[in-house]
Design a protein around this motif. Structure first.
Motif, PDB file in Angstrom:
ATOM      1  N   MET A  82       0.554  -1.362  -0.188  1.00  0.00           N
ATOM      2  CA  MET A  82      -0.413   0.379   0.101  1.00  0.00           C
ATOM      3  C   MET A  82       1.044   1.347  -0.065  1.00  0.00           C
ATOM      4  SD  MET A  82      -2.675   1.063   0.450  1.00  0.00           S
ATOM      5  CE  MET A  82      -3.944   3.058   0.592  1.00  0.00           C
ATOM      6  N   THR A  87       0.543   5.414   0.128  1.00  0.00           N
ATOM      7  CA  THR A  87      -0.146   6.523  -0.321  1.00  0.00           C
ATOM      8  C   THR A  87       0.881   7.316  -0.285  1.00  0.00           C
ATOM      9  OG1 THR A  87      -1.919   5.052   2.105  1.00  0.00           O
ATOM     10  CG2 THR A  87      -1.568   7.605   1.290  1.00  0.00           C
ATOM     11  N   ASN A 120       2.255   5.783  -9.251  1.00  0.00           N
ATOM     12  CA  ASN A 120       1.589   4.436  -9.411  1.00  0.00           C
ATOM     13  C   ASN A 120       0.527   4.127  -8.168  1.00  0.00           C
ATOM     14  OD1 ASN A 120       0.826   3.890 -11.868  1.00  0.00           O
ATOM     15  ND2 ASN A 120       3.236   3.751 -12.141  1.00  0.00           N
ATOM     16  N   ASP A 153      -1.470   3.328  -4.413  1.00  0.00           N
ATOM     17  CA  ASP A 153      -2.561   3.234  -4.612  1.00  0.00           C
ATOM     18  C   ASP A 153      -3.883   4.651  -3.587  1.00  0.00           C
ATOM     19  OD1 ASP A 153      -2.299   0.334  -4.255  1.00  0.00           O
ATOM     20  OD2 ASP A 153      -0.435   0.851  -3.069  1.00  0.00           O
ATOM     21  N   ILE A 182      -6.514   6.097  -9.367  1.00  0.00           N
ATOM     22  CA  ILE A 182      -6.043   6.639  -8.444  1.00  0.00           C
ATOM     23  C   ILE A 182      -7.375   6.872  -7.091  1.00  0.00           C
ATOM     24  CG2 ILE A 182      -3.946   7.088  -7.108  1.00  0.00           C
ATOM     25  CD1 ILE A 182      -2.664   7.307  -8.784  1.00  0.00           C
ATOM     26  N   SER A 237     -13.884   8.738  -5.970  1.00  0.00           N
ATOM     27  CA  SER A 237     -13.437   7.836  -7.021  1.00  0.00           C
ATOM     28  C   SER A 237     -14.175   7.859  -8.439  1.00  0.00           C
ATOM     29  CB  SER A 237     -12.908   6.467  -6.458  1.00  0.00           C
ATOM     30  OG  SER A 237     -14.542   5.984  -5.427  1.00  0.00           O
TER      31      SER A 237
END
Length: 454
Positions: free
Chosen positions: A1, A3, A216, A218, A275, A293
């Motif tokens: 993950m 961020t 890229n 998350d 994303i 989203s």
């Protein structure tokens, strides 16, 4: 993950704020990359310096240095402060040299360079606070990371492809070794000369989205001083509520047309790679904020939010040839674009094209439009002091009678509609009323369609 976490000026504006943010960062699971704005007030301070450099130079250096050093002393112990100063001193010396560099001052990008200095020091402060908590962290500038920008001074755009390549080389090794990189927001660098080029005021949100795209990521989290997107401005509508989920399209419409939660350009870099983005309040870290989203749960609501952008003007250009000569519209757009002025809405008829711009841009826009051939333009009219109302809801263009219901409420507010823009987006209807009617229109739309009052 992975961020990417962006913190705004108020979130890094004091010792207490920096300590709060550092704890938010280290308390987030997985790998983290942090993007910071300058401390609150610093960018405005540097803009003022550029406007009167000769007289402001010495005071700028003194105030700027004192502010950052005092904050570092207050939140770091003696050893940690000494380590901070080892990195602070060369950055400060480079800033001083820039302010006295007469050759650099002639560059069209000089103001970009000066006004982006605040981020170089807020990122350093946050980095060392994170280190003081026992975590590995590194403060990196846009030059270090390779955030590539292009475009005109003070209004750059990121080259997403080149930035992704550069970050894979310059940033990923730190992440892979367990570091928490703290990166400067607000600006990138030109690809040839590596000269700072800012993304416009509020551009740190956009810079964070660019970083998320390049890595890229998350998740992108924009940490600010509000709870998230609201159904209306709570200063105008006390009953406004936080919106838990939004689509990219809804958030982009509201950000562009008045909601000051997010920089309008933030959405596109993350939308390209699907994303998810969260807007959260750094002063209330337990609150979930608003999730933006690709998908969200459908709600059978005519309107989800209403926003307004005030102090605008309608420029109406009449020509009997517009419908039959598309090149006239092209000429008009080219003239307006020479000033880099934002156009918030466009409406056309058989012989007229109307543009909505900010009041402050009217004078320069008219100068450019008056350069057009008299045979192409019959007359130009200006309607000043109007406001754009943005209504966002579920598939408004597919909802039978949606416009009728909305405009009926506008009529009930006693307002007249000067201009309408619909159809370009399936989630938004935009129209123009006078500045004086804007608040009453917002209140009645929110009451009738968001709160559900009959």
């Amino acid at each position: 993950m992975l961020t990417v976490m962006k913190f705004g000026g108020t979130s890094v504006g004091s010792v207490e704020a920096l300590e709060r943010v550092a704890n938010i960062v280290v308390g987030t699971e997985g790998n983290k990359v942090v993007v910071t704005s300058a401390m609150s007030g610093i960018t405005n301070f540097l803009v003022a310096c550029c406007e009167d450099l000769e007289n402001q130079r010495e005071e700028t250096i003194e105030v700027f240095e004192k502010k950052h050093v005092c904050v570092a002393k207050a939140m770091l112990d003696e050893k940690q402060f000494a380590e901070f100063m080892e990195e602070f001193t060369p950055r400060m010396e480079a800033f001083k040299a820039l302010l006295y560099d007469e050759k650099a001052a002639k560059s069209p990008y000089y103001q970009d360079n000066v006004t982006s200095q605040g981020e170089r020091f807020s990122s350093l402060l946050l980095c060392h606070k994170i280190r003081s908590l026992g975590y590995k962290s590194v403060a990196l500038t846009s030059e270090d990371c390779g955030i590539i920008a292009e475009g005109k001074p003070l209004n750059g755009n990121a080259n997403l492809r080149m930035t992704e390549t550069q970050m894979g080389i310059n940033l990923m090794p730190y992440i892979n070794r367990g570091y928490i990189p703290v990166i400067t927001g607000f600006y990138g660098v030109t690809k040839d000369d590596w000269i700072p080029l800012t993304f416009g005021r509020g551009g740190s949100d956009y810079a964070a989205a660019v970083v998320a795209n390049a890595l890229n990521a998350d998740m992108l989290e924009i940490w600010t001083d509000v709870d998230g997107f609201m159904s209306a401005d709570p200063r105008v509508v006390p009953n406004a509520v936080k919106i838990d989920e939004m689509s990219y399209a809804e958030a982009a419409e509201l950000a562009y047309f008045g909601a000051k939660v997010l920089h309008p350009r933030t959405i596109e870099p993350v939308r390209k790679k699907h994303i998810p983005l969260k807007v959260r309040n750094s002063f209330k870290p337990k609150e979930e904020g608003t999730l933006i989203s690709r998908f969200r749960e459908y709600r059978n609501e005519l309107l989800r939010s209403v926003a307004t952008k005030t102090d605008l003007s309608i420029i109406s250009i009449s020509s009997p040839e517009i419908a039959y000569r598309p090149d006239i519209v092209s000429k008009i757009l080219n003239k307006i674009s020479e000033n880099d002025d934002a156009i918030y809405s466009i409406s056309t008829s058989l012989s007229t094209v109307a543009f909505l711009i900010h009041n402050n841009d009217v004078k320069n826009t008219l100068i450019k439009l008056n350069e057009l051939d008299n045979d192409d333009v019959e007359k130009i009219d200006v309607t000043s002091d109007v406001a754009l109302i943005c209504c966002v809801g579920d598939e408004l263009m597919s909802e039978t009678g949606a416009c009728g219901d909305i405009f009926g409420a506008v009529k009930a507010a006693g307002a007249n509609i000067n201009m309408i823009s619909e159809g370009a987006s399936n989630v938004a209807i935009n129209f123009v009323v006078s500045n004086g009617d804007a608040l009453s229109v917002i209140k009645i739309l929110h009451s009738k369609f968001v709160e559900g009052d009959s």
